[in-house]
Design a protein around this motif. Structure first.
Motif, mmCIF file in Angstrom:
data_model
loop_
_atom_site.group_PDB
_atom_site.id
_atom_site.type_symbol
_atom_site.label_atom_id
_atom_site.label_comp_id
_atom_site.label_asym_id
_atom_site.label_seq_id
_atom_site.Cartn_x
_atom_site.Cartn_y
_atom_site.Cartn_z
ATOM 1 N N VAL A 69 0.828 -1.209 0.000
ATOM 2 C CA VAL A 69 0.000 0.000 0.000
ATOM 3 C C VAL A 69 0.860 1.256 0.000
ATOM 4 O O VAL A 69 0.555 2.248 -0.687
ATOM 5 C CB VAL A 69 -0.963 -0.020 1.201
ATOM 6 N N GLU A 70 1.949 1.231 0.761
ATOM 7 C CA GLU A 70 2.826 2.404 0.817
ATOM 8 C C GLU A 70 3.480 2.671 -0.531
ATOM 9 O O GLU A 70 3.613 3.828 -0.957
ATOM 10 C CB GLU A 70 3.899 2.199 1.886
ATOM 11 N N GLU A 71 3.887 1.602 -1.219
ATOM 12 C CA GLU A 71 4.614 1.771 -2.475
ATOM 13 C C GLU A 71 3.707 1.943 -3.679
ATOM 14 O O GLU A 71 4.078 2.608 -4.652
ATOM 15 C CB GLU A 71 5.553 0.587 -2.694
ATOM 16 N N GLU A 72 2.517 1.338 -3.636
ATOM 17 C CA GLU A 72 1.626 1.339 -4.803
ATOM 18 C C GLU A 72 0.334 2.108 -4.581
ATOM 19 O O GLU A 72 -0.443 2.297 -5.522
ATOM 20 C CB GLU A 72 1.289 -0.101 -5.201
ATOM 21 N N SER A 73 0.080 2.465 -3.327
ATOM 22 C CA SER A 73 -1.134 3.217 -2.957
ATOM 23 C C SER A 73 -2.408 2.406 -3.088
ATOM 24 O O SER A 73 -3.504 2.937 -2.958
ATOM 25 C CB SER A 73 -1.272 4.506 -3.794
ATOM 26 N N ARG A 74 -2.287 1.099 -3.369
ATOM 27 C CA ARG A 74 -3.471 0.253 -3.470
ATOM 28 C C ARG A 74 -3.036 -1.208 -3.514
ATOM 29 O O ARG A 74 -1.867 -1.538 -3.771
ATOM 30 C CB ARG A 74 -4.285 0.593 -4.708
ATOM 31 N N ILE A 75 -3.981 -2.087 -3.280
ATOM 32 C CA ILE A 75 -3.765 -3.528 -3.449
ATOM 33 C C ILE A 75 -4.998 -4.086 -4.144
ATOM 34 O O ILE A 75 -6.101 -4.082 -3.585
ATOM 35 C CB ILE A 75 -3.486 -4.224 -2.096
ATOM 36 N N ASP A 76 -4.822 -4.502 -5.379
ATOM 37 C CA ASP A 76 -5.961 -4.926 -6.193
ATOM 38 C C ASP A 76 -6.346 -6.384 -5.978
ATOM 39 O O ASP A 76 -7.513 -6.745 -6.100
ATOM 40 C CB ASP A 76 -5.660 -4.698 -7.672
ATOM 41 N N CYS A 77 -5.358 -7.219 -5.699
ATOM 42 C CA CYS A 77 -5.642 -8.647 -5.553
ATOM 43 C C CYS A 77 -4.737 -9.254 -4.494
ATOM 44 O O CYS A 77 -3.539 -8.952 -4.424
ATOM 45 C CB CYS A 77 -5.442 -9.363 -6.887
ATOM 46 N N LEU A 78 -5.317 -10.093 -3.675
ATOM 47 C CA LEU A 78 -4.585 -10.896 -2.693
ATOM 48 C C LEU A 78 -4.790 -12.355 -3.069
ATOM 49 O O LEU A 78 -5.927 -12.811 -3.198
ATOM 50 C CB LEU A 78 -5.122 -10.643 -1.283
ATOM 51 N N VAL A 79 -3.693 -13.069 -3.265
ATOM 52 C CA VAL A 79 -3.768 -14.501 -3.569
ATOM 53 C C VAL A 79 -3.227 -15.274 -2.371
ATOM 54 O O VAL A 79 -2.018 -15.270 -2.106
ATOM 55 C CB VAL A 79 -2.969 -14.859 -4.834
ATOM 56 N N ASN A 80 -4.121 -15.908 -1.639
ATOM 57 C CA ASN A 80 -3.739 -16.729 -0.487
ATOM 58 C C ASN A 80 -3.417 -18.135 -0.976
ATOM 59 O O ASN A 80 -4.291 -18.997 -1.071
ATOM 60 C CB ASN A 80 -4.877 -16.765 0.542
ATOM 61 N N ASN A 81 -2.139 -18.347 -1.275
ATOM 62 C CA ASN A 81 -1.717 -19.629 -1.833
ATOM 63 C C ASN A 81 -0.954 -20.487 -0.835
ATOM 64 O O ASN A 81 -0.986 -21.716 -0.919
ATOM 65 C CB ASN A 81 -0.851 -19.383 -3.072
ATOM 66 N N ALA A 82 -0.260 -19.886 0.105
ATOM 67 C CA ALA A 82 0.593 -20.637 1.027
ATOM 68 C C ALA A 82 -0.213 -21.718 1.746
ATOM 69 O O ALA A 82 -1.306 -21.462 2.260
ATOM 70 C CB ALA A 82 1.229 -19.700 2.052
ATOM 71 N N GLY A 83 0.319 -22.924 1.770
ATOM 72 C CA GLY A 83 -0.369 -24.022 2.436
ATOM 73 C C GLY A 83 0.420 -25.306 2.315
ATOM 74 O O GLY A 83 1.375 -25.394 1.540
ATOM 75 N N TYR A 84 0.032 -26.297 3.092
ATOM 76 C CA TYR A 84 0.646 -27.623 3.008
ATOM 77 C C TYR A 84 -0.362 -28.646 3.484
ATOM 78 O O TYR A 84 -1.430 -28.295 4.013
ATOM 79 C CB TYR A 84 1.936 -27.692 3.839
#
Length: 275
Positions: A69-84
């Motif tokens: 957010v600080e660098e891009e001023s927005r977050i368009d998509c969050l991909v929750n991929n981490a898992g096992y």
């Protein structure tokens, strides 16, 4: 047109790495994360921004989202991929291992969603893509811990989708079947290095070991790039579907949900006898 920004967890290999590459190819600003940034140096060289992120660490989660957010001023998509996958008969899965499974597969996406949603609400749009599995809709013996975590993720995603709809934020579930990744190697390690076996479930262990049921060991496994393209499709769509099964095995397996419980139980009983 402004650049779009995506934050991806678990980018060190498999689906996460392929997803980062897919978004990068479409000129998104990609923040690829992993527990060890050395594992994603190739993504940094390719043009991704990289960040250390352990989804079980609240400070890591906050730092990753704040940086975007600080660098891009927005977050368009969050991909929750981490898992096992924590495999083994539930009786033999220690409570601490079950907790660890949920900490990564369930609490992790929850932490990330809570951090990202205030910004998505403020900007009036955004997409959260949660990587689930067909195991989140059809449970099988020996996968109770993993299935339980994915069932939980599915339920939370359904509730969240309705909750954020008025804020023009989309919540999507991507449900692959077996995928050609190192997921199966870790799953096998969970079986081999797990707690001492009681001997009561030898046929179950034998089934998984001999039939090569896990992801990459299956001749029916799909490439991670196919999953990544579906994630990208969901992120780019102005009206994404709530769920995206990926691969023939996934689509066929999901049909088993409509079979009566006793029939499914009978199939597992027959498979156990055959082993």
């Amino acid at each position: 047109m402004r650049d779009k920004t995506v934050l991806i967890t678990g980018s060190s290999s498999g689906i996460g790495r392929a997803t980062a590459e897919a978004f990068l190819d479409e000129d998104w600003t990609v923040y690829a994360t992993a527990r060890d940034t050395e594992d994603i140096e190739a993504l940094a060289d390719a043009g991704c921004e990289t960040q250390e992120l352990d989804v079980t660490d609240a400070d890591d989660v906050e730092a990753a989202v704040d940086r975007v957010v600080e660098e891009e001023s927005r977050i368009d998509c969050l991909v929750n991929n981490a898992g096992y996958g924590q495999f083994g008969p539930l009786e033999e899965v220690p409570v601490e291992d079950l907790h660890a499974q949920f900490d990564v597969n369930v609490y992790g996406p929850h932490r990330l969603a809570r951090a990202a949603l205030p910004h998505m609400r403020e900007q009036g749009e955004g997409t959260i893509v949660n990587l689930s599995s067909v195991a989140g809709r059809v449970a099988t013996p020996g996968m109770g811990a993993y299935c339980g975590s994915k069932f939980a993720l599915e339920g939370m995603s359904d509730a969240l989708r309705a909750e954020v709809d008025t804020h023009d934020v989309d919540v999507v579930l991507v449900e692959p079947g077996p995928v050609s990744t190192n997921f199966d190697d870790r799953a096998s390690d969970e079986l081999d290095d797990g707690p001492e076996r009681t001997g009561a479930y030898d046929s179950l262990y034998e089934f998984y070991e001999e039939q090569e049921t896990f992801g990459g060991a299956s001749a029916l496994a799909i490439d991670p790039e196919k999953v990544a393209n579906v994630v990208l499709e969901a992120a780019c769509s102005p009206d994404p579907d709530p769920r995206y099964p990926v691969g023939r095995v996934a689509k066929l397996t999901l049909l088993a949900r409509y079979a009566p419980d006793r029939i499914r139980d009978g199939v597992f009983r027959l498979m156990n006898k055959l082993v």
